[in-house]
Structure formats: structure tokens, C-alpha cells
Design a protein around this motif. Structure first.
Motif, PDB file in Angstrom:
ATOM      1  N   VAL A  20       0.841  -1.364   0.119  1.00  0.00           N
ATOM      2  CA  VAL A  20       0.216   0.175  -0.176  1.00  0.00           C
ATOM      3  C   VAL A  20       0.756   1.182  -0.088  1.00  0.00           C
ATOM      4  O   VAL A  20       0.571   2.294  -0.819  1.00  0.00           O
ATOM      5  CB  VAL A  20      -0.858  -0.062   1.289  1.00  0.00           C
ATOM      6  CG1 VAL A  20      -1.661   1.244   1.268  1.00  0.00           C
ATOM      7  CG2 VAL A  20      -2.053  -1.140   1.005  1.00  0.00           C
ATOM      8  N   ASP A  21       2.161   1.251   0.895  1.00  0.00           N
ATOM      9  CA  ASP A  21       2.637   2.441   0.913  1.00  0.00           C
ATOM     10  C   ASP A  21       3.334   2.864  -0.338  1.00  0.00           C
ATOM     11  O   ASP A  21       3.625   3.863  -0.633  1.00  0.00           O
ATOM     12  CB  ASP A  21       3.540   2.472   2.117  1.00  0.00           C
ATOM     13  CG  ASP A  21       2.876   2.508   3.562  1.00  0.00           C
ATOM     14  OD1 ASP A  21       1.925   3.018   3.636  1.00  0.00           O
ATOM     15  OD2 ASP A  21       3.556   2.009   4.516  1.00  0.00           O
ATOM     16  N   LYS A  22       3.975   1.613  -0.952  1.00  0.00           N
ATOM     17  CA  LYS A  22       4.767   1.784  -2.206  1.00  0.00           C
ATOM     18  C   LYS A  22       3.777   2.366  -3.330  1.00  0.00           C
ATOM     19  O   LYS A  22       4.280   3.217  -4.126  1.00  0.00           O
ATOM     20  CB  LYS A  22       5.424   0.522  -2.506  1.00  0.00           C
ATOM     21  CG  LYS A  22       6.437   0.221  -1.503  1.00  0.00           C
ATOM     22  CD  LYS A  22       6.912  -1.485  -2.016  1.00  0.00           C
ATOM     23  CE  LYS A  22       7.639  -1.798  -1.175  1.00  0.00           C
ATOM     24  NZ  LYS A  22       8.267  -3.390  -1.342  1.00  0.00           N
ATOM     25  N   ALA A  24       1.028   3.999  -2.825  1.00  0.00           N
ATOM     26  CA  ALA A  24       0.637   5.477  -2.839  1.00  0.00           C
ATOM     27  C   ALA A  24       1.929   6.307  -3.062  1.00  0.00           C
ATOM     28  O   ALA A  24       1.501   7.229  -3.647  1.00  0.00           O
ATOM     29  CB  ALA A  24       0.390   5.578  -1.296  1.00  0.00           C
ATOM     30  N   ALA A  25       2.861   5.783  -2.900  1.00  0.00           N
ATOM     31  CA  ALA A  25       4.207   6.835  -3.111  1.00  0.00           C
ATOM     32  C   ALA A  25       4.173   6.891  -4.665  1.00  0.00           C
ATOM     33  O   ALA A  25       4.586   7.966  -5.027  1.00  0.00           O
ATOM     34  CB  ALA A  25       5.437   6.285  -2.574  1.00  0.00           C
ATOM     35  N   GLU A  30      -1.052  10.411  -0.193  1.00  0.00           N
ATOM     36  CA  GLU A  30      -0.702   9.719   1.223  1.00  0.00           C
ATOM     37  C   GLU A  30      -1.253   8.185   1.282  1.00  0.00           C
ATOM     38  O   GLU A  30      -2.197   8.075   0.741  1.00  0.00           O
ATOM     39  CB  GLU A  30      -1.440  10.655   2.064  1.00  0.00           C
ATOM     40  CG  GLU A  30      -0.973  12.071   2.232  1.00  0.00           C
ATOM     41  CD  GLU A  30       0.357  12.234   2.880  1.00  0.00           C
ATOM     42  OE1 GLU A  30       0.496  11.581   3.783  1.00  0.00           O
ATOM     43  OE2 GLU A  30       1.191  13.042   2.507  1.00  0.00           O
ATOM     44  N   SER A  31      -0.717   7.604   2.059  1.00  0.00           N
ATOM     45  CA  SER A  31      -1.108   6.161   2.213  1.00  0.00           C
ATOM     46  C   SER A  31      -2.519   6.069   2.645  1.00  0.00           C
ATOM     47  O   SER A  31      -3.125   5.320   2.198  1.00  0.00           O
ATOM     48  CB  SER A  31      -0.243   5.251   2.959  1.00  0.00           C
ATOM     49  OG  SER A  31       1.425   5.484   2.590  1.00  0.00           O
ATOM     50  N   GLU A  32      -2.893   6.810   3.500  1.00  0.00           N
ATOM     51  CA  GLU A  32      -4.281   6.763   4.044  1.00  0.00           C
ATOM     52  C   GLU A  32      -5.242   6.950   3.116  1.00  0.00           C
ATOM     53  O   GLU A  32      -6.106   6.532   3.010  1.00  0.00           O
ATOM     54  CB  GLU A  32      -4.564   7.494   5.453  1.00  0.00           C
ATOM     55  CG  GLU A  32      -3.746   6.853   6.555  1.00  0.00           C
ATOM     56  CD  GLU A  32      -4.006   5.497   6.920  1.00  0.00           C
ATOM     57  OE1 GLU A  32      -5.405   5.288   7.097  1.00  0.00           O
ATOM     58  OE2 GLU A  32      -3.152   4.921   6.870  1.00  0.00           O
ATOM     59  N   ARG A  35      -5.459   4.092   0.810  1.00  0.00           N
ATOM     60  CA  ARG A  35      -5.966   3.041   1.419  1.00  0.00           C
ATOM     61  C   ARG A  35      -7.699   3.521   1.171  1.00  0.00           C
ATOM     62  O   ARG A  35      -8.490   2.410   1.071  1.00  0.00           O
ATOM     63  CB  ARG A  35      -5.508   2.974   2.698  1.00  0.00           C
ATOM     64  CG  ARG A  35      -6.244   1.564   3.466  1.00  0.00           C
ATOM     65  CD  ARG A  35      -5.340   1.671   4.837  1.00  0.00           C
ATOM     66  NE  ARG A  35      -4.271   0.822   4.782  1.00  0.00           N
ATOM     67  CZ  ARG A  35      -2.967   1.559   4.807  1.00  0.00           C
ATOM     68  NH1 ARG A  35      -2.895   2.753   5.392  1.00  0.00           N
ATOM     69  NH2 ARG A  35      -1.864   1.031   4.818  1.00  0.00           N
TER      70      ARG A  35
END
Length: 199
Positions: A20-22, A24-25, A30-32, A35
Motif C-alpha cells: 500500500v505505501d509503495k 501510494a508513493a 498519502e497512504s491513508e 487506502r
């Protein structure tokens, strides 16, 4: 007597599976926020109700962002948890061992290519079953296909919700933390494995 051992994949046999973080980046989000937007369709994707192209089409409609590629595929770089992988290989020499995993088609294909399912006698993937954990039907399909009762099945996963549901069905279910702890639990249940730390 346990006749069937069911293992989750992500977080048990493989690492680096959460991206998820990758993603989003890569999308400069933003990751949230990513998500929040993806949760509306990721479970449909994991149940095989939509494909990746439709997932990203819906995402673009909601976010106004057009992904340049299928980041769910290109950023998925799983790595084996070698101690757990070896435990499963050892167990599979003496018992029926299968994988029961929530996944999507692209991740499933990558896992096949990398040999991540190698130790298992069979793989039950959510996008092919059209049910995903913690839906009880996910386990019922596996148990019926394997011809065993819940009391004859063992299940391990790193998700407390999935463990709780499996237990509610009458299965032996253990929350996964690491290979040593899992081996200890399996040996206590009578699994055909060497005890921990004994070679």
C-alpha cells in the motif's frame, strides 16, 4: 486427528507482500488516502469479481489520477520467509498441506513464477474461489474439496480475525508469529515434524 494443514501465504510464507505505501508513493498520494480509495474495490478484486483494469478504472474515476501502470503488479516483490518455507516443506512430506490465501490474480501469477507455492499440494486462492477470508465460506469450500471435517483441519494465519473465524467453524487455528512458534504449536498437536531446535 488432523488430516489437513492449511497455511495462509502473505505474512506467513512470504514477506514484502504489503505494498500500500509503495503504491501510494508511486501515485504521489498519502497512504491513508490511497487506502481509503482502494478499500471500496480491493475486496472485489481479491474475490475475482473485477480484474485489475477495472480496479484502476474505478480508482481513476474516484481520484482523478490515471495510473501509468498496474502498480499492484509491478511493485509486488515478495520474498520467502525461509524458516517457515522449510517447515512447510518438511510437513508436506508426511501430511496433506495446502495454501489458503486472499490474493489477486497478478500476485497469484507472480507467486507461481517465483515458486512461492512450491511446498503445497494444492492452492486455494480467493480470486478463484470467489470468496475471501474471513468469510466462513472460504474455509467451507476448502474443507469440502479436501474431504475433511473442521475438526480434522489445522489453519494458521497472521490475521486475528481469520483465526477467530476458523476457530468458530471448529478448526484448530493458531495465530502465526514466526516459524519457531508455529513448529512448537504443530508438534504439540501431533504434527509429523521435528521439535523446535532439534536437528
Amino acid at each position: 486427528m488432523i488430516k489437513l494443514y492449511i497455511f495462509d501465504e502473505g505474512g506467513v510464507l512470504i514477506r514484502n507482500h504489503t505494498i500500500v505505501d509503495k503504491v501510494a508513493a508511486a501515485l504521489r498520494m498519502e497512504s491513508e488516502e490511497f487506502r481509503r480509495l482502494m478499500l471500496q474495490d480491493i475486496f472485489a478484486l481479491s474475490r475475482g469479481e473485477i480484474d485489475s483494469a477495472e480496479f484502476w478504472r474505478r480508482f481513476a474515476t474516484r481520484s482523478g489520477i490515471e495510473p501509468g501502470e498496474d502498480y499492484l503488479r509491478t511493485l509486488f516483490k515478495p520474498a520467502r520467509d525461509e524458516p517457515t518455507f522449510e517447515l512447510v516443506k518438511e510437513l508436506a512430506q508426511h501430511a496433506r498441506v495446502v495454501c489458503g490465501t486472499n490474493t489477486i490474480n497478478s500476485h497469484h501469477q507472480i507467486n507461481i513464477e517465483l515458486g512461492m507455492y512450491e511446498p503445497f499440494h494444492s492452492v486455494y486462492a480467493s480470486h478463484l474461489l470467489h470468496y475471501a477470508k474471513p468469510d466462513p465460506e472460504f474455509w467451507r469450500i476448502i474443507l469440502k474439496a479436501e474431504g475433511v471435517s473442521p475438526a480434522e483441519a489445522f489453519f494458521t494465519d497472521d490475521s486475528p480475525d481469520n483465526i477467530e473465524t476458523a476457530r468458530s467453524l471448529g478448526m484448530h487455528a493458531v495465530l502465526y508469529t514466526d516459524a519457531v512458534g508455529l513448529r512448537r504449536e504443530l508438534v504439540a498437536l501431533g504434527a509429523p515434524l521435528r521439535p523446535p531446535f532439534i536437528r
